[in-house]
Design an enzyme around this catalytic site. Structure first.
Site, PDB file in Angstrom:
ATOM      1  N   HIS A   6       4.806  -2.130  59.680  1.00 14.09           N
ATOM      2  CA  HIS A   6       5.755  -1.207  59.049  1.00 14.09           C
ATOM      3  C   HIS A   6       5.018  -0.280  58.084  1.00 14.09           C
ATOM      4  CE1 HIS A   6       9.760  -0.184  57.123  1.00 14.09           C
ATOM      5  NE2 HIS A   6       8.888   0.251  56.228  1.00 14.09           N
ATOM      6  N   GLU A   7       4.161  -0.861  57.245  1.00 13.27           N
ATOM      7  CA  GLU A   7       3.465  -0.046  56.229  1.00 13.27           C
ATOM      8  C   GLU A   7       2.414   0.872  56.863  1.00 13.27           C
ATOM      9  OE1 GLU A   7       4.841   0.158  53.495  1.00 13.27           O
ATOM     10  OE2 GLU A   7       6.074  -1.618  53.744  1.00 13.27           O
ATOM     11  N   CYS A  14      13.568  -0.076  54.517  1.00  9.22           N
ATOM     12  CA  CYS A  14      12.460   0.691  53.958  1.00  9.22           C
ATOM     13  C   CYS A  14      12.913   1.318  52.646  1.00  9.22           C
ATOM     14  CB  CYS A  14      12.062   1.788  54.947  1.00  9.22           C
ATOM     15  SG  CYS A  14      10.718   2.836  54.368  1.00  9.22           S
ATOM     16  N   LEU A  15      12.058   1.251  51.637  1.00  6.23           N
ATOM     17  CA  LEU A  15      12.426   1.828  50.338  1.00  6.23           C
ATOM     18  C   LEU A  15      12.634   3.333  50.434  1.00  6.23           C
ATOM     19  CD1 LEU A  15       9.963  -0.218  48.102  1.00  6.23           C
ATOM     20  CD2 LEU A  15      12.433  -0.548  48.342  1.00  6.23           C
ATOM     21  N   GLN A  54       4.765   7.113  50.485  1.00  2.98           N
ATOM     22  CA  GLN A  54       6.089   6.895  49.888  1.00  2.98           C
ATOM     23  C   GLN A  54       6.129   7.252  48.407  1.00  2.98           C
ATOM     24  OE1 GLN A  54       6.338   2.689  51.683  1.00  2.98           O
ATOM     25  NE2 GLN A  54       8.458   3.347  51.585  1.00  2.98           N
ATOM     26  N   HIS A 112       3.655   4.077  58.189  1.00  2.66           N
ATOM     27  CA  HIS A 112       3.797   5.155  57.190  1.00  2.66           C
ATOM     28  C   HIS A 112       2.525   6.011  57.140  1.00  2.66           C
ATOM     29  CE1 HIS A 112       7.677   4.385  55.329  1.00  2.66           C
ATOM     30  NE2 HIS A 112       7.387   3.122  55.139  1.00  2.66           N
ATOM     31  N   GLY A 162       6.542  -4.158  50.625  1.00  3.13           N
ATOM     32  CA  GLY A 162       5.395  -3.310  50.958  1.00  3.13           C
ATOM     33  C   GLY A 162       5.645  -1.866  50.575  1.00  3.13           C
TER      34      GLY A 162
HETATM   35 NI    NI Z   1       8.843   1.675  54.701  1.00  4.88          NI
END
Ligand code: NI
Length: 184
Positions: A140-141, A98-99, A50, A144, A45
């Site tokens: 999670h997304e 998380c990226l 991000q 953000h 995701g």
């Molecule tokens: Ni993340």
């Protein structure tokens, strides 16, 4: 086009993202670029903050795990102007990464089901409950989009354990295999 990933410490990751108008310029191209960036970074995701944009756009690719989870074959979904409007009382723990927080994986407690409203890539409106792994990734997304990150959910003890790593990250000390926006 692959977009650089913004890493923990970048102010855009802490902004509340805004809904966009449906005629937002080059939205389709942005979604394509986000999917390409996500695939390259081998994540499931990605939220627009991000990649430096404080807008409510999220892409989720569960096709990449469909070898182990065949029900997700062909699951590529975009969520525009997404909001969580209800959550279940039942919660569960699951390890997340998380990226934007490379090298850290921690167990996070979240509601098992959430009700979401969003527009899909064709700008069709949806109002639905999701559960299981989809609910986990969505939460999670969508976090953000509220300027939140998974590490915010940890216990004070776990936060203390990863504090130094996070501080180093804000100073540009981290390792990952994908292109990032330099922290300084
Ligand atoms: Ni993340």
């Amino acid at each position: 086009m692959i977009l650089p990933m913004y890493i923990f410490g970048q102010p855009v990751l802490r902004k509340v993202a805004e809904d966009i108008p449906t005629d937002y310029p080059n939205l389709k191209e942005l979604i394509d670029n986000m999917f390409e960036t996500l695939r390259k970074a081998e994540g499931v995701g990605l939220a627009a903050p991000q990649v430096g944009l404080p807008i409510r756009v999220v892409v989720i690719d569960l096709d990449c795990i469909s070898e182990d989870e065949p029900q997700f074959k062909g699951y590529f979904k975009a969520f525009i102007n997404g909001h969580i409007i209800e959550e279940s009382e039942e919660q569960s723990d699951f390890e997340e990464g998380c990226l934007s927080v490379p090298g850290i994986h921690e167990k996070v407690r979240r509601p098992e089901k959430v009700r979401i409203q969003y527009l899909d890539a064709d700008l069709q409106a949806h109002d639905e409950w999701v559960d299981g792994f989809v609910a986990r990734v969505i939460q999670h997304e969508f976090d953000h989009l509220e300027g939140k990150m998974f590490v915010d959910h940890l216990t004070p003890f776990r936060k203390q354990i990863i504090k130094k790593k996070l501080l180093a990250m804000t100073k540009g000390k981290y390792q990952c295999s994908y292109k990032t926006k330099a922290n300084h």
